[in-house]
Design an enzyme around this catalytic site. Structure first.
Site, PDB file in Angstrom:
ATOM      1  N   LYS A   1      22.241  23.384  15.809  1.00 47.29           N
ATOM      2  CA  LYS A   1      20.993  23.849  15.221  1.00 47.29           C
ATOM      3  C   LYS A   1      20.341  24.879  16.141  1.00 47.29           C
ATOM      4  O   LYS A   1      20.568  24.857  17.347  1.00 47.29           O
ATOM      5  CB  LYS A   1      20.020  22.667  15.074  1.00 47.29           C
ATOM      6  CG  LYS A   1      20.366  21.699  13.973  1.00 47.29           C
ATOM      7  CD  LYS A   1      19.309  20.605  13.881  1.00 47.29           C
ATOM      8  CE  LYS A   1      19.672  19.579  12.812  1.00 47.29           C
ATOM      9  NZ  LYS A   1      19.680  20.134  11.446  1.00 47.29           N
TER      10      LYS A   1
ATOM     11  N   ARG B   1      25.372  12.277   5.704  1.00 48.66           N
ATOM     12  CA  ARG B   1      26.232  11.784   4.616  1.00 48.66           C
ATOM     13  C   ARG B   1      27.532  11.189   5.162  1.00 48.66           C
ATOM     14  O   ARG B   1      28.122  10.315   4.544  1.00 48.66           O
ATOM     15  CB  ARG B   1      26.484  12.916   3.609  1.00 48.66           C
ATOM     16  CG  ARG B   1      27.202  14.099   4.190  1.00 48.66           C
ATOM     17  CD  ARG B   1      27.020  15.356   3.340  1.00 48.66           C
ATOM     18  NE  ARG B   1      25.716  15.974   3.556  1.00 48.66           N
ATOM     19  CZ  ARG B   1      25.302  17.077   2.947  1.00 48.66           C
ATOM     20  NH1 ARG B   1      26.085  17.690   2.085  1.00 48.66           N
ATOM     21  NH2 ARG B   1      24.113  17.575   3.194  1.00 48.66           N
TER      22      ARG B   1
HETATM   23  N1  BES Z   1      18.707  15.794   9.681  1.00 49.19           N
HETATM   24  C1  BES Z   1      19.014  16.990   8.997  1.00 49.19           C
HETATM   25  C2  BES Z   1      18.048  17.255   7.855  1.00 49.19           C
HETATM   26  C3  BES Z   1      16.689  17.772   8.244  1.00 49.19           C
HETATM   27  C4  BES Z   1      16.517  19.098   8.588  1.00 49.19           C
HETATM   28  C5  BES Z   1      15.600  16.941   8.199  1.00 49.19           C
HETATM   29  C6  BES Z   1      15.272  19.575   8.907  1.00 49.19           C
HETATM   30  C7  BES Z   1      14.348  17.417   8.500  1.00 49.19           C
HETATM   31  C8  BES Z   1      14.190  18.726   8.865  1.00 49.19           C
HETATM   32  C9  BES Z   1      20.418  16.926   8.409  1.00 49.19           C
HETATM   33  O1  BES Z   1      21.340  16.216   9.154  1.00 49.19           O
HETATM   34  C10 BES Z   1      20.919  18.319   8.321  1.00 49.19           C
HETATM   35  O2  BES Z   1      21.088  18.928   9.335  1.00 49.19           O
HETATM   36  N2  BES Z   1      21.153  18.791   7.111  1.00 49.19           N
HETATM   37  C11 BES Z   1      21.633  20.106   6.883  1.00 49.19           C
HETATM   38  C12 BES Z   1      22.730  20.037   5.848  1.00 49.19           C
HETATM   39  C13 BES Z   1      23.497  21.293   5.687  1.00 49.19           C
HETATM   40  C14 BES Z   1      24.286  21.603   6.943  1.00 49.19           C
HETATM   41  C15 BES Z   1      24.423  21.163   4.512  1.00 49.19           C
HETATM   42  C16 BES Z   1      20.468  20.949   6.408  1.00 49.19           C
HETATM   43  O3  BES Z   1      19.602  20.424   5.696  1.00 49.19           O
HETATM   44  O4  BES Z   1      20.377  22.097   6.799  1.00 49.19           O
HETATM   45 MN    MN Z   2      22.264  17.470  10.631  1.00 47.48          MN
END
Ligand code: BES
Ligand code: MN
Ligand code: ZN
Length: 512
Positions: A291, A365
């Protein structure tokens, strides 16, 4: 480490002169469209030589929802302070209005270091709500509002209260009995929500998956009828929980699979067995698909779904609900490193289905699918999962409601009702066959990301592949517990979202 503020909640029967009792803060509710002063305000006003009248005439306090005003007492009032809490328009009031008013009162009480806060909030609602329901709402609200996370603050300028006494006052014995009953239920739920908030707020160097598993074990020991099973890395390998293992592979802290079972002997015959499955990523760096740096600290809160499940088990066990409930919490730390799982990897999950990893940041997931398959193997009748799953859900719904998907209309309706009752809001979103199709891989059964669009829906559709024919719903709480700011009702950080919602859903099952 410092303990969180201890809240003592009880009812107190007072004489007919409800304006009289000694207290640090007397809390009175007021509707924004109320004409003149109500009975209690009138009494206080006359003892304060018209102070409340003056405040209202100056329009300094319009009694809108979320607002409050302090009026200082005199030697003619038992109260040192009177807190007027705005309830908004009378016709719009719900039990959540009562809950939020109690939260404001408790928050102001802590800020002003009032040791005893006396709630005379319920009176203005007349017979509109059942007294027990109002007692419950005030109990939940008092915990919610007084909560703050400061266990690592060693240098604070003004110190803070260690203990807040909140009492609900009334002069009618029959009402007091009902209020007391409601308050004890609200206490179990409110305390469990605060427990969840503290666990969620703890940073990733304090809570890693083994530490979370130890917390869960400690929780189970302290509760009646709750057993705890934990799988460590070796057992995860033996079971074939490939999803949890893959996500946990890059971290020095091993992953864990936590399964609590609440089973009140004999009491739950003929009742459905419900599985609550919660995502507990103790830190989500994204892994190899790392990230960006800004706000990455917030990803310590990526365990909130799993912790909401622990909080719910605590609440229902304390309430002694006659239901069998599993609390299933797969936990891992998602880190980049030489042993991390990679984009392109193909993982065999606990269900036997294979998943092509296209983005290691879609890790929620990957652990949930093993949790769901475990719930199916336990032959649960209903499965509800809860997870900070997608940024896309936050884009779609903002920060006020959780996304709700699933495969059963009745369950969706039950959760919508629980949301109304608990004040933890949800909004229905789609996740049908079209979305599921996007998640098919050419070289494995599934892939872990879909197209650019509808990310919350494709994520839910992915999860739906692991529940078979079991009645299932999914709550995407990404916006509810991450990036949360302080409001007039509560402090910043985790809100413990899900504890009230899921506990209320389970309590409502018993109502028929
Ligand atoms: N934990 C995150 C989701 C999230 C992001 C929660 C920002 C709160 C704030 C999750 O694991 C994630 O990173 N999801 C990705 C999925 C994508 C890579 C398909 C996302 O939402 O960008
Ligand atoms: Mn994630
Ligand atoms: Zn995540």
């Amino acid at each position: 480490m410092k303990e969180i503020i201890d809240v003592g909640l009880k009812t107190r029967k007072v004489g007919p002169d409800i304006a009289g009792p000694k207290t640090d803060m007397l809390v009175v509710g007021r509707f924004s469209d109320g004409k003149g002063l109500n009975k209690l305000e009138k009494e206080l006003n006359s003892r304060l030589d018209g102070a409340i009248d003056r405040l209202i005439k100056l329009s300094d306090f319009k009694a809108k929802e979320g607002t409050s005003a302090v009026v200082y007492g005199s030697d003619r009032t038992g109260a040192k302070r009177i807190l007027l809490v705005g309830l908004g328009e009378k016709k719009k009031a719900t039990l959540d209005t009562v809950r939020k008013a109690a939260a404001i009162a408790a928050k102001r009480g802590v800020e002003l270091k009032a040791k005893t806060v006396s709630l005379a909030l319920h009176n203005v609602f007349g017979g509109r709500f059942d007294a027990a329901a109002m007692g419950r709402a005030m109990g939940e609200g008092a915990y919610f509002g007084s909560y703050r996370y400061d266990e690592f603050v060693t240098e604070s300028e003004n110190g803070r209260l260690d203990r807040l006494k909140v009492e609900v006052i009334d002069s009618d014995s029959a009402k007091i009995r009902k209020l007391t009953k409601g308050l004890s239920c609200g206490t179990a739920i409110g305390r469990s929500q605060s427990y969840a908030r503290t666990l969620a707020n703890r940073p990733a160097n304090v809570i890693n998956p083994p530490a979370l598993a130890a917390e869960a074990r400690k929780l189970a020991r302290g509760l009646k009828n709750v057993s705890c099973t934990i799988f460590d890395e070796k057992q995860l390998k033996a079971k074939g929980m490939g999803g949890v293992l893959a996500v946990g592979a890059g971290s020095k802290s091993e992953p864990r699979f936590i399964a609590l079972k609440y089973s009140p002997a004999g009491k739950a015959v003929g009742k459905p067995t419900v599985a609550l499955v919660g995502k507990a990523i103790t830190f989500d760096s994204g892994g190899i698909s790392i990230k960006p740096a800004p706000n990455m600290d917030q990803m310590k809160l990526d365990k909130s779904g799993g912790i909401a499940v622990l909080g719910t088990i605590k609440a229902i066990a304390e309430l002694g609900l006659p239901l069998n409930v599993y609390g299933i919490v797969p936990s891992a730390e998602n880190m980049p490193g030489g042993s991390s799982y990679r984009p392109g990897d193909i993982i065999t999950t606990y269900s036997g289905k294979t998943v092509e990893v296209l983005n290691t940041d879609a890790e929620g997931r990957m652990i949930l699918c093993d949790g769901l398959a475990y719930a199916v193997k336990q032959k649960c009748d209903v499965i509800i999962d809860i997870a900070t799953l997608t940024g896309a859900c936050m884009v779609a719904l903002g920060k006020y409601m959780a996304g709700l998907m699933g495969n059963d209309d009745k369950l969706i309706k039950q959760l919508q009702k629980a949301a109304e009752d608990s004040g933890e809001k949800v909004w229905p979103m789609p996740s049908g066959d079209e979305y599921a199709k996007e998640m098919k891989s050419k070289i494995a059964d599934l892939k872990n990301t879909g197209s650019k669009w509808g990310g919350a829906c494709t994520a839910a559709a992915f999860l739906g592949q692991f529940v078979g024919d079991t009645v299932w719903a999914h709550l995407d709480i990404a916006g509810m517990d991450i990036f949360t700011k302080a409001t007039e009702y509560t402090a910043e950080g985790s809100t413990g979202f899900g504890v009230r919602l899921l506990t209320t859903y389970l309590m409502n099952l018993l109502e028929k």
